[in-house]
Design an enzyme around this catalytic site. Sequence first.
Site, PDB file in Angstrom:
ATOM      1  N   HIS A 216      -9.720 -15.598   2.764  1.00  0.00           N
ATOM      2  CA  HIS A 216     -10.184 -16.687   3.590  1.00  0.00           C
ATOM      3  C   HIS A 216     -11.415 -17.539   2.841  1.00  0.00           C
ATOM      4  O   HIS A 216     -11.306 -18.634   3.196  1.00  0.00           O
ATOM      5  CB  HIS A 216     -10.766 -16.050   4.860  1.00  0.00           C
ATOM      6  CG  HIS A 216      -9.708 -15.071   5.496  1.00  0.00           C
ATOM      7  ND1 HIS A 216     -10.042 -14.247   6.819  1.00  0.00           N
ATOM      8  CD2 HIS A 216      -8.425 -14.953   5.503  1.00  0.00           C
ATOM      9  CE1 HIS A 216      -9.142 -13.808   7.049  1.00  0.00           C
ATOM     10  NE2 HIS A 216      -8.141 -14.131   6.372  1.00  0.00           N
TER      11      HIS A 216
ATOM     12  N   HIS B 151      -0.075 -10.726   1.560  1.00  0.00           N
ATOM     13  CA  HIS B 151      -0.786 -10.684   0.499  1.00  0.00           C
ATOM     14  C   HIS B 151       0.119 -10.227  -0.662  1.00  0.00           C
ATOM     15  O   HIS B 151       0.140 -10.858  -1.793  1.00  0.00           O
ATOM     16  CB  HIS B 151      -1.932  -9.842   0.563  1.00  0.00           C
ATOM     17  CG  HIS B 151      -3.026 -10.595   1.791  1.00  0.00           C
ATOM     18  ND1 HIS B 151      -3.123 -11.720   1.946  1.00  0.00           N
ATOM     19  CD2 HIS B 151      -3.210  -9.558   2.936  1.00  0.00           C
ATOM     20  CE1 HIS B 151      -3.741 -11.921   3.205  1.00  0.00           C
ATOM     21  NE2 HIS B 151      -3.773 -10.516   3.692  1.00  0.00           N
TER      22      HIS B 151
ATOM     23  N   ASP C  45      -3.716 -17.766   4.983  1.00  0.00           N
ATOM     24  CA  ASP C  45      -3.809 -16.809   3.890  1.00  0.00           C
ATOM     25  C   ASP C  45      -2.954 -17.151   2.744  1.00  0.00           C
ATOM     26  O   ASP C  45      -3.243 -16.735   1.544  1.00  0.00           O
ATOM     27  CB  ASP C  45      -3.159 -15.385   4.498  1.00  0.00           C
ATOM     28  CG  ASP C  45      -3.913 -14.695   5.427  1.00  0.00           C
ATOM     29  OD1 ASP C  45      -5.314 -14.850   5.223  1.00  0.00           O
ATOM     30  OD2 ASP C  45      -3.536 -13.550   6.144  1.00  0.00           O
TER      31      ASP C  45
ATOM     32  N   HIS D 240      -2.721 -19.139  10.765  1.00  0.00           N
ATOM     33  CA  HIS D 240      -3.419 -17.959   9.830  1.00  0.00           C
ATOM     34  C   HIS D 240      -2.576 -17.446   8.974  1.00  0.00           C
ATOM     35  O   HIS D 240      -2.996 -17.208   7.573  1.00  0.00           O
ATOM     36  CB  HIS D 240      -3.967 -16.779  10.727  1.00  0.00           C
ATOM     37  CG  HIS D 240      -4.960 -16.039  10.016  1.00  0.00           C
ATOM     38  ND1 HIS D 240      -6.138 -16.414   9.471  1.00  0.00           N
ATOM     39  CD2 HIS D 240      -4.684 -14.936   9.182  1.00  0.00           C
ATOM     40  CE1 HIS D 240      -6.689 -15.523   8.822  1.00  0.00           C
ATOM     41  NE2 HIS D 240      -6.027 -14.767   8.600  1.00  0.00           N
TER      42      HIS D 240
HETATM   43 ZN   LIG Z   1      -6.027 -13.544   6.869  1.00  0.00          ZN
END
Ligand SMILES: [Zn+2]
Length: 285
Positions: free
Chosen positions: A75, A262, A239, A235
């Site tokens: 973030h 991720h 990311d 969001h």
């Molecule tokens: Zn996040």
Amino acid sequence: MKSFTLLNSVSFSGIGLHSGLHANVTINPSPHNSGIIFKRVDKNVVIPAKWDHVISTKFSTNIGKNEIEVKTVEHLLSALAGLHINNCEILIDNCEVPILDGSSKIFVESILRAGLKEQSLSQNILEIKRPVRFECNYGFAEFIPNELSQEGLNIDLESSFEGKYKDQTIEVKNLNGNYIDSIAQARTFGFFHEIEYMKSQNLIKGGSLENAIVIKDKKPLNKEGLRYENELMRHKVLDVVGDLYLSGYPIIGTYRGFKTGHFITNNLLKELFKSEDNYSIHQIN
Ligand SMILES: [Zn+2]
């Protein structure tokens, strides 16, 4: 585009989402060509914010060197990417970046208050030249060269929440310039039953309704509701922006993905850097 650093140092403190541990963070200006580095001041270890220093992508993006890590860098890196800051030194005295309100809003606002400083030399950008793809058993992501040369980073995401929330898509054209208003305020999220399980496993020790959206029966439990109708997808974009900044460059190209996270984004960067034919690094006006 010129290089940017901060005009003045800025500090934050708070608990980490996963560790629950308190950390103090100070971001200092740094000279041209120094890049973005994290320094664990309690261990005297410097960790470059680069894709090849990622040591784990389970629940968050964690970088490390010599067994010393900084967790949940995505973030803060997303905020720096959104503000075009390519040189700074991030001092941290514990193992995880504070989650704050779960978005990058507080990072962005505090950095803007400290001021941005344009540096004399231009920054390098990475332009996608050939399609690159990574897929795993539940999803994929790919880079595609942009058709229009004036576009920056485009992001197209498709979700599948498997009945836990309504499936959505999001298409962000030319993220540069859109980040502060349309992405920075979007908070991290989780699903009530999964969170209960993770808490029972001693995970997400710092998580609460103060720093995350919690979805139960397809609705947020947070009494203030959502900040955007499609806050979860925004969001996911936040990311992706943070994870892609671990390339070390702003990216010109299109990122498309299904059920990205991720792990997928970091592996896409690994694919990208396998061949220099996949990209070019140059400067733009
Ligand atoms: Zn996040």
